[in-house]
Design a protein around this motif. Structure first.
Motif: not given
Lengths: 446, 163, 346
Positions: A37-40, A114-117, A261-272, A274-276
């Motif tokens: 997943l992508h974090l923005k 996706s990053e676009d989404a 934030l990336a780790t929190l998002a991984a915890m909340k979604t159980s998915r990898p 990426r925050y770049a």
């Protein structure tokens, strides 16, 4: 110790060289994970504002939207990165609550397929903001009535009850009174971006054993891990940080911004996740080198000796201090330069403004001090009527001299270094400077 | 607009990828095909770290829609790395310490590769010209220029080797 | 068009290690049964070559070749604590920790070697090439690999070592600023030469020549890499870079590399350096930190050179063509004013 060395002192080839020239070196975002997943980030468009409302409803309808994170999702939302070494108070918001203090401050994190989404959803978040007066200038920020950036009522970092880091050594005013010349300067520098060619990034991956592996290009894996554990209120043993290969840092990758934030998002979604940072986030949002204003006043004798130096420095920390309080202490320890000056007074202020935060960068706290000091040396040479080399040799510190912060000089080699530089450029030094050394001065010598 | 299949030749091998309109060649190479030597320093054409060769010419993969390479030859750093050992240009970068963090290195090598293919004996000016679009934040460029000069002297380009 | 040339001088010091200390680094070393040594750390390589330099220190301290050292770093499941790579601390701190760990590992090797070679410990020595020798008995030697294998399979012992380095945290007296901020100081002196175009205000840096004193060079090529790269960054800071060109006005902030100014390969001057070595008292093999400081001395050297070329003092960074042209105009006005004021009244 044996004087004969086998490998120390040899220009052995770099162990990572083949990886670099073949492109096989694996940088953080070169890793791929199924289901990534992508974090923005939804960022403040204003320099200073009250947050009246955040409307996620349209963002949630974007195809590929997975979830949003707000401050309410962050277990320990207010932190200070140097808390690990005892710096207080906690001041920075992982995600803004009721106020934003700089343009670009994170308000909501969007996680998407996706990053676009993610970018599309970010664009569809509606913010209801009430703009507040902002302050952008260090000395204005210290005037009564200035907009207050911090939550404690003034715009300076407090050092054990003082609004600045101070050094007091000798009697500066008395020395100014007896000096033959007073040389003054005001030195201003602008913010600078570390601009590593690889942007700040991480990927947080949930593991089968309930832990989270965080691949990161941080300059300091434990610093990032420990701050992440504090912000997320999880035991450190839940986190496994993997890094070490960094596409340039220059201080820009010492902050801990992407990993929590990336780790929190991984915890909340159980998915990898990426925050770049994009390049524009790196330029406009990530920490910069501070802008500085340095007032420097030197009392100088006719023979070129500097007998007093008074320095008042302001570093523009932006909206949060991050590593800047540390930089001012380092600055205060070094603002006299490599010179033996018997009377020194230094006030170094870490000032908050409504600007993108500043933080560590190569030469932290000292680069701009060196700029001010060395331009000042050139001015002193002119005022006294000596050449710049002479002013440097006359004032160079030696082993055993007392620095203004009351530590004896050791490992001094300024004189030898200047002699070597003179040799390199073919500058003929007078005999008395050629004969000088950094060795301890004779008892009672000057 | 729907996705479509794009076929091109990557390092001598024909590849077929399904791409959405306006997907960059950089994204296809890195994230669909795993060619991660194509870097992403800025994704706006400002740093050169994503440089690949299309029909032998250096191109910023971050600005090029993948559809545009249909039927063309694409070369990345992976493609020029021999199975055993190194390309002489890669060896020259090693010998001259033409890198520090290594992030700009693939792009630097690819623009240099194109230069030496076209011009096996470039002048210093021509080397500086070739590198002008590529950013390095670590080395001060001099070691990179020295690497390209070294490669030219060693005859890194195929034309030069025949001499 | 006139090109004015000038030369500027600067000299700087730079502290090694986190300000005030309190920044520990650990290292763990263990031997594999094939005789290589895994050095486990948590320091990061930012491009400066930390893995290489620490590999050299480990090989030197263990008495083995570089090929027998594996640097395993920045994985928090295997690497012990490290404060991070910043403050010109990594080679100094991590290097010291590695030497301490290597000494412990060597003792463990010697324990086994005593039994295997049936020799007194005082007669054993490392040849630096991966062997332990019995002094005066050239035929009695053993490969470290064989000793490591014997330790595991014959004696059931570990060949391992632990190391840590920390400069204890120094308090600051809030009234006087008394403190112990550094471990040691490195030094540099730079002479920069510039040409200034009086029509455009453009500065061309012609040369940056420096002497550096860095304690001990573990890897001279990497030290030179820092010096050359740092000279570029210093020049870039002096003349080009900022995220806020109209500071304190926050507007017009660059978004990307197309708008953020930096010199490129074309602008690079001749960079020369000499490196002096006066080993520090507390660094590994006398190391001082050199990473950060290389950007510092070029900045004032360039600004001073601009003054000596043009007579224009500029006390702000970056020194833009606009600042130079305004300075030249101000000088010209002042000169005209001086001329008119000395002209007798008509």
């Amino acid at each position: 110790m044996s004087p004969a060395m086998n490998v120390v002192g040899r220009s052995v080839p770099r162990s990572d060289g083949i990886g670099h020239v073949t492109g096989r070196t694996q940088f953080t975002t070169d890793r791929s994970f199924p289901g990534l997943l992508h974090l923005k980030i939804v960022r403040s468009p204003l320099h200073h504002a009250r947050i009246l409302g955040v409307d996620l409803s349209e963002a949630e309808r974007v195809p590929g939207f997975v979830r949003a994170l707000t401050h309410a999702d962050v277990p320990h939302n207010v932190y200070t990165i140097l808390g690990l070494i005892g710096v207080e108070p906690e001041e920075e918001f992982v995600l803004a609550e009721d106020r934003v203090r700089y343009k670009g401050e994170p308000i909501v994190a969007i996680v998407a397929e996706s990053e676009d989404a993610a970018l599309e959803a970010v664009a569809r978040v509606k913010l209801d903001l009430e703009e507040l007066p902002a302050v952008f200038e260090v000395e204005e920020a210290l005037r009564p009535g200035a907009p207050i950036v911090t939550h404690w009522g003034n715009n300076t970092f407090m050092y054990e009850g003082h609004p600045c880091r101070r050094v007091r050594f000798g009697d500066v005013e008395a020395a100014f009174a007896r000096a033959d010349h007073i040389v003054e300067g005001v030195y201003n520098t602008k913010p600078i971006e570390q601009a590593p060619t690889e942007t700040t990034a991480c990927i947080a991956v949930p593991e089968a054993n309930g832990r989270y592996t965080v691949y990161t290009n941080t300059q300091a894996v434990y610093f990032s891990l420990d701050n992440t554990a504090i912000i997320l209120q999880v035991p450190g043993n839940k986190l496994h940080f993997v890094g070490g290969t960094v596409g340039g840092g220059f201080g820009g990758k010492v902050d801990v911004i992407v990993e929590p934030l990336a780790t929190l998002a991984a915890m909340k979604t159980s998915r990898p996740v990426r925050y770049a940072f994009s390049r524009s986030e790196e330029m406009q949002v990530s920490s910069t080198r501070s802008a500085w204003r340095i007032y420097m006043k030197d009392g100088v004798m006719a023979d070129g000796r500097i007998i007093a130096r008074k320095v008042t420095s302001y570093a523009d920390s932006g909206a949060y201090s991050r590593q800047t309080p540390y930089a001012l202490t380092k600055h205060a320890a070094n603002a006299a330069g490599p010179y033996a000056i018997p009377n020194v007074s230094i006030d170094a202020y870490c000032v908050y403004t409504n600007r993108q935060p500043s933080s560590a960068m190569r030469g932290f706290g000292i680069t701009m001090a060196s700029f001010a000091i060395e331009v000042q040396m050139d001015k002193i040479a002119e005022v006294v009527g000596l050449d710049p080399w002479s002013i440097h040799f006359i004032n160079a510190y030696r082993d055993g001299d007392m620095k203004p912060h009351r530590k004896l000089v050791e490992d001094a080699t300024l004189i030898e270094t200047m002699q070597a530089a003179a040799g390199l450029v073919g500058h003929e030094l007078p005999a008395r400077f050629r004969a000088m050394t950094s060795a301890r001065r004779p008892e009672g010598g000057v | 607009m729907g996705s479509k299949i794009v076929t091109f030749v990557l390092g001598g091998r024909e590849v077929e990828v399904m791409v959405k309109p306006m997907t960059t060649l950089q994204a296809v190479l890195r994230y669909q095909l795993g060619y991660t030597a194509v870097k992403e320093g800025c994704r706006q054409g400002g740093c050169g770290s994503c440089t690949v060769l299309v029909e032998g010419e250096p191109v910023l993969a971050c600005l090029l829609p993948a559809e545009d390479v249909a039927g063309q030859q694409v070369t990345t750093l992976e493609s020029i790395t021999p199975v055993d050992g190194l390309d002489p240009l890669q060896q020259a970068f090693l010998d001259a310490s033409g890198f520090q963090c290594g992030y700009c290195t693939p792009g630097m090598i690819m623009v240099s590769k194109a230069l030496l293919e076209h011009n096996p004996r470039p002048t210093r000016e021509e080397i500086l010209d070739a590198l002008a679009g590529n950013i390095c934040r670590c080395t001060g460029y001099e070691p990179i220029v020295a690497a390209v000069e070294g490669a030219a002297q060693a005859g890194a380009a195929p034309g030069a080797q025949r001499r | 068009m006139v090109k004015l040339r000038g030369t500027g001088l600067s000299a700087v010091n730079y502290p090694t290690g986190m300000n005030l200390g309190g920044d520990p680094s650990q290292a763990l070393i263990h031997a594999t049964t094939s005789g290589s040594f895994v050095v486990s750390l948590s320091a990061t390589d930012l491009g400066q070559g930390l893995r290489t330099v620490i590999g050299q220190i480990a090989a030197e301290a263990l008495g083995v070749g570089m090929d027998d050292v594996v640097i395993d770093t920045a994985d928090t499941d295997t690497g012990p604590h490290d404060m991070g790579t910043f403050a010109s601390r990594a080679t100094h701190r991590v290097g010291n920790a590695v030497i301490a760990a290597a000494q412990e590992a060597r003792e463990a090797l010697l324990d086994v070697a005593e039994d295997e070679l049936e020799a007194a410990r005082s007669d054993l020595e490392f040849d630096g090439q991966g062997n332990i020798l019995v002094r005066g008995a050239p035929d009695r030697s053993m490969k470290i690999a064989d000793i490591a294998a014997a330790a595991q399979f014959k004696y059931g012992r570990t060949i391992a070592g632990r190391g840590v380095y920390m400069k204890p945290r120094s308090p600051v007296d809030p009234e006087t600023g008394a403190m112990d901020p550094d471990s040691t100081e490195a030094h540099a002196c730079t002479v920069a030469e510039v040409a200034v175009d009086t029509d455009t205000g453009e500065v061309t840096v012609l040369s940056i020549r420096s002497a550096y004193e860095v304690g001990r060079q573990i890897n001279p090529a990497l030290v030179k890499g820092q010096i050359v790269g740092g000279a570029w960054m210093g020049m870039s800071h002096a003349l080009y870079e900022t995220t806020q060109p109209y500071y304190p006005d926050p507007a017009y902030s660059p978004k990307d590399f197309s708008e953020y100014l930096m010199p490129g390969a074309y602008e690079m001057p001749k960079i020369e350096c000499v490196v002096l070595e006066y080993p520090s008292s507390n660094g590994p093999y006398g190391v001082k930190g050199v990473g950060e400081m290389t950007a510092n001395s070029p900045i004032p050297a360039i600004v001073n050179a601009i003054y000596h070329a043009t007579g224009v003092r500029i006390d702000e960074l970056p020194v833009t063509p606009e600042l130079i042209l305004r300075g030249l105009d101000a000088r010209a006005r002042a000169a005209r004013l001086a001329e008119t004021s000395t002209t007798p009244d008509s």
